[in-house]
Scaffold this motif. Structure first.
Motif, PDB file in Angstrom:
ATOM      1  N   GLY A  72       0.920  -1.173  -0.061  1.00  0.00           N
ATOM      2  CA  GLY A  72      -0.051  -0.021   0.008  1.00  0.00           C
ATOM      3  C   GLY A  72       0.802   1.365   0.156  1.00  0.00           C
ATOM      4  N   ILE A  73       1.956   1.166   0.997  1.00  0.00           N
ATOM      5  CA  ILE A  73       2.881   2.413   0.940  1.00  0.00           C
ATOM      6  C   ILE A  73       3.410   2.571  -0.559  1.00  0.00           C
ATOM      7  CG2 ILE A  73       4.988   3.382   1.708  1.00  0.00           C
ATOM      8  CD1 ILE A  73       4.207   1.949   4.540  1.00  0.00           C
ATOM      9  N   PHE A  74       3.896   1.373  -1.257  1.00  0.00           N
ATOM     10  CA  PHE A  74       4.691   1.806  -2.507  1.00  0.00           C
ATOM     11  C   PHE A  74       3.404   2.248  -3.601  1.00  0.00           C
ATOM     12  CE2 PHE A  74       5.166  -0.614  -6.631  1.00  0.00           C
ATOM     13  CZ  PHE A  74       5.772  -0.060  -7.060  1.00  0.00           C
ATOM     14  N   LEU A  75       2.323   1.483  -3.474  1.00  0.00           N
ATOM     15  CA  LEU A  75       1.234   2.090  -4.399  1.00  0.00           C
ATOM     16  C   LEU A  75       0.952   3.374  -4.382  1.00  0.00           C
ATOM     17  CD1 LEU A  75      -0.946  -1.028  -4.667  1.00  0.00           C
ATOM     18  CD2 LEU A  75       0.926  -0.441  -6.132  1.00  0.00           C
ATOM     19  N   ILE A  76       0.847   4.020  -3.114  1.00  0.00           N
ATOM     20  CA  ILE A  76       0.658   5.520  -2.871  1.00  0.00           C
ATOM     21  C   ILE A  76       1.670   6.218  -3.436  1.00  0.00           C
ATOM     22  CG2 ILE A  76      -0.175   7.030  -0.962  1.00  0.00           C
ATOM     23  CD1 ILE A  76      -1.718   4.807   0.353  1.00  0.00           C
ATOM     24  N   THR A  77       2.890   5.854  -3.150  1.00  0.00           N
ATOM     25  CA  THR A  77       4.047   6.746  -3.560  1.00  0.00           C
ATOM     26  C   THR A  77       4.100   6.484  -4.802  1.00  0.00           C
ATOM     27  OG1 THR A  77       5.206   5.966  -1.428  1.00  0.00           O
ATOM     28  CG2 THR A  77       6.447   6.921  -3.218  1.00  0.00           C
ATOM     29  N   ASN A  78       3.677   5.547  -5.697  1.00  0.00           N
ATOM     30  CA  ASN A  78       3.749   5.619  -7.087  1.00  0.00           C
ATOM     31  C   ASN A  78       2.813   6.314  -7.502  1.00  0.00           C
ATOM     32  OD1 ASN A  78       2.773   3.822  -9.828  1.00  0.00           O
ATOM     33  ND2 ASN A  78       4.885   3.586  -9.401  1.00  0.00           N
ATOM     34  N   CYS A 118      -5.651   5.268 -11.481  1.00  0.00           N
ATOM     35  CA  CYS A 118      -6.324   4.207 -10.875  1.00  0.00           C
ATOM     36  C   CYS A 118      -6.262   2.772 -11.666  1.00  0.00           C
ATOM     37  CB  CYS A 118      -8.000   4.612 -10.811  1.00  0.00           C
ATOM     38  SG  CYS A 118      -8.371   5.879  -9.586  1.00  0.00           S
ATOM     39  N   THR A 119      -6.347   2.673 -12.743  1.00  0.00           N
ATOM     40  CA  THR A 119      -6.115   1.370 -13.753  1.00  0.00           C
ATOM     41  C   THR A 119      -4.796   0.923 -13.110  1.00  0.00           C
ATOM     42  OG1 THR A 119      -7.580   2.515 -15.395  1.00  0.00           O
ATOM     43  CG2 THR A 119      -6.133   0.527 -15.858  1.00  0.00           C
ATOM     44  N   LYS A 120      -3.882   1.763 -13.207  1.00  0.00           N
ATOM     45  CA  LYS A 120      -2.187   1.354 -12.921  1.00  0.00           C
ATOM     46  C   LYS A 120      -2.290   0.800 -11.520  1.00  0.00           C
ATOM     47  CE  LYS A 120       2.400   3.078 -13.100  1.00  0.00           C
ATOM     48  NZ  LYS A 120       3.293   4.006 -13.059  1.00  0.00           N
ATOM     49  N   PHE A 121      -2.965   1.318 -10.371  1.00  0.00           N
ATOM     50  CA  PHE A 121      -3.206   1.138  -8.928  1.00  0.00           C
ATOM     51  C   PHE A 121      -3.610  -0.283  -9.006  1.00  0.00           C
ATOM     52  CE2 PHE A 121      -4.816   0.837  -5.032  1.00  0.00           C
ATOM     53  CZ  PHE A 121      -3.958   1.464  -4.226  1.00  0.00           C
ATOM     54  N   LEU A 122      -4.829  -0.635  -9.689  1.00  0.00           N
ATOM     55  CA  LEU A 122      -5.542  -1.805  -9.530  1.00  0.00           C
ATOM     56  C   LEU A 122      -4.546  -3.099 -10.327  1.00  0.00           C
ATOM     57  CD1 LEU A 122      -9.097  -0.758 -10.403  1.00  0.00           C
ATOM     58  CD2 LEU A 122      -8.264  -1.443  -8.254  1.00  0.00           C
ATOM     59  N   LYS A 123      -3.740  -2.515 -11.192  1.00  0.00           N
ATOM     60  CA  LYS A 123      -3.002  -3.761 -12.043  1.00  0.00           C
ATOM     61  C   LYS A 123      -1.935  -4.207 -11.009  1.00  0.00           C
ATOM     62  CE  LYS A 123      -0.824  -2.675 -15.829  1.00  0.00           C
ATOM     63  NZ  LYS A 123      -0.910  -3.712 -16.790  1.00  0.00           N
ATOM     64  N   TYR A 124      -1.325  -3.282 -10.064  1.00  0.00           N
ATOM     65  CA  TYR A 124      -0.566  -3.901  -9.088  1.00  0.00           C
ATOM     66  C   TYR A 124      -1.225  -4.514  -7.987  1.00  0.00           C
ATOM     67  CZ  TYR A 124       3.241  -1.058 -11.039  1.00  0.00           C
ATOM     68  OH  TYR A 124       4.173  -0.209 -11.908  1.00  0.00           O
ATOM     69  N   LEU A 125      -2.320  -4.050  -7.623  1.00  0.00           N
ATOM     70  CA  LEU A 125      -3.065  -4.728  -6.553  1.00  0.00           C
ATOM     71  C   LEU A 125      -3.751  -5.815  -6.899  1.00  0.00           C
ATOM     72  CD1 LEU A 125      -3.946  -3.582  -3.665  1.00  0.00           C
ATOM     73  CD2 LEU A 125      -6.142  -3.022  -4.647  1.00  0.00           C
ATOM     74  N   SER A 126      -3.948  -6.282  -7.942  1.00  0.00           N
ATOM     75  CA  SER A 126      -4.494  -7.603  -8.700  1.00  0.00           C
ATOM     76  C   SER A 126      -3.203  -8.605  -8.744  1.00  0.00           C
ATOM     77  CB  SER A 126      -5.026  -7.558  -9.948  1.00  0.00           C
ATOM     78  OG  SER A 126      -4.363  -7.240 -10.987  1.00  0.00           O
ATOM     79  N   VAL A 127      -1.997  -8.054  -8.947  1.00  0.00           N
ATOM     80  CA  VAL A 127      -1.005  -9.226  -9.011  1.00  0.00           C
ATOM     81  C   VAL A 127      -0.359  -9.450  -7.795  1.00  0.00           C
ATOM     82  CG1 VAL A 127       1.304  -9.596  -9.772  1.00  0.00           C
ATOM     83  CG2 VAL A 127      -0.339  -8.444 -11.180  1.00  0.00           C
ATOM     84  N   ILE A 128      -0.411  -8.844  -6.586  1.00  0.00           N
ATOM     85  CA  ILE A 128       0.066  -9.155  -5.350  1.00  0.00           C
ATOM     86  C   ILE A 128      -0.477 -10.274  -4.696  1.00  0.00           C
ATOM     87  CG2 ILE A 128       0.480  -8.274  -2.979  1.00  0.00           C
ATOM     88  CD1 ILE A 128       2.255  -6.903  -5.258  1.00  0.00           C
TER      89      ILE A 128
END
Length: 277
Positions: A72-78, A118-128
């Motif tokens: 979450g910290i990484f995604l928010i920073t990104n 938001c699309t990019k955020f969800l991309k990472y969130l779906s792979v984890i």
């Protein structure tokens, strides 16, 4: 049961019963599907599917919450850095511009930029979750034997097995050393300043590195004494043959991958889904 990060636990679930090879193929197909598209509809579907699989594998959020916090910290920073360096990239992609409100200078919040980020955020969130499922439900020895039975060199397979086994060992050693250092007065809680906590982590990493080197030497000597690598083949104790459920699982993931390619090539005619046209 408390599950440690990167540590395999044997549970009686559908996901655990799948072959290690099956889980690797499904993981690669689904992650490749997510990486090759910016269609939020497909990404959301895989996101829901991945959390459904986590539930089926009996992986609870509290068991992996530390990983989710770091992610979450990484995604928010990104998310923030993407906006700072490319505040209008979304507009360039979708070819339109709907300003919600200006900030200053070239910085303005647009609907296109929010949709892209938001699309990019969800991309990472779906792979984890897919990675967590693979690590937490795959027996390293069984995974190595499955790869060897599809003609992957057994030396490579054994190296992968040892790597997967090594993660929980390093995690346990770090925890043990951390407790020992804290018993000697080392402050690791939020009460200490950030710079002091970073310095304290370094004092933990130093003995951890030496412990790691000692374990590597011990394993290397043990393998040499047993004549590892002398023969062209080796037997496996925990081999699990592919069953019907394995083939069905791989087929479903392959269909998802092919469906993504169809949408990208023939429907969107791009890796981006554009709802603004």
């Amino acid at each position: 049961m408390k599950i440690k990060l990167f540590s395999y636990n044997q549970l009686d679930t559908f996901v655990h019963k799948l072959s290690g090879l099956t889980k690797l193929v499904c993981f690669l197909l689904l992650t490749t599907t997510v990486m090759l598209t910016y269609d939020i509809r497909i990404i959301l579907a895989i996101l829901i599917f991945s959390y459904f699989l986590m539930n089926k594998a009996q992986i609870k959020f509290k068991q992996v919450k530390t990983m989710f916090i770091y992610v979450g910290i990484f995604l928010i920073t990104n998310f923030i850095l993407t906006f700072l360096f490319s505040p209008t990239y979304g507009c360039e992609i979708y070819g339109t511009k709907h300003v919600l409100f200006p900030i200053f200078g070239r910085y303005e919040v647009t609907l296109e930029q929010l949709f892209y980020q938001c699309t990019k955020f969800l991309k990472y969130l779906s792979v984890i979750p897919l990675g967590m499922i693979f690590f937490l439900t795959t027996n390293p020895s069984e995974f190595a034997s499955s790869l060897n039975h599809i003609k992957v060199n057994y030396k490579v397979c054994t190296s992968l097995s040892l790597t997967l086994r090594y993660f929980p060992d390093v995690q346990r050693d770090y925890h043990t050393i951390s407790l020992a250092q804290q018993a000697r007065g080392l402050e690791m809680s939020s009460k200490a300043k950030l710079i002091n906590r970073i310095k304290n982590v370094v004092t933990i990493l130093t003995p951890l590195i030496f412990t790691t080197m000692d374990r590597i030497e011990l394993i290397t000597n043990a393998m040499e004494l047993r004549g590892f690598g002398k023969g062209k083949k080796r037997s496996w104790y925990s081999f699990k043959p592919l069953q019907t459920k394995d083939w069905i699982s791989m087929f479903i993931c392959l269909l998802i991958f092919l469906f993504m390619l169809y949408i990208r090539i023939f429907v969107n005619k791009s890796m981006f889904y554009n709802p603004f046209i």
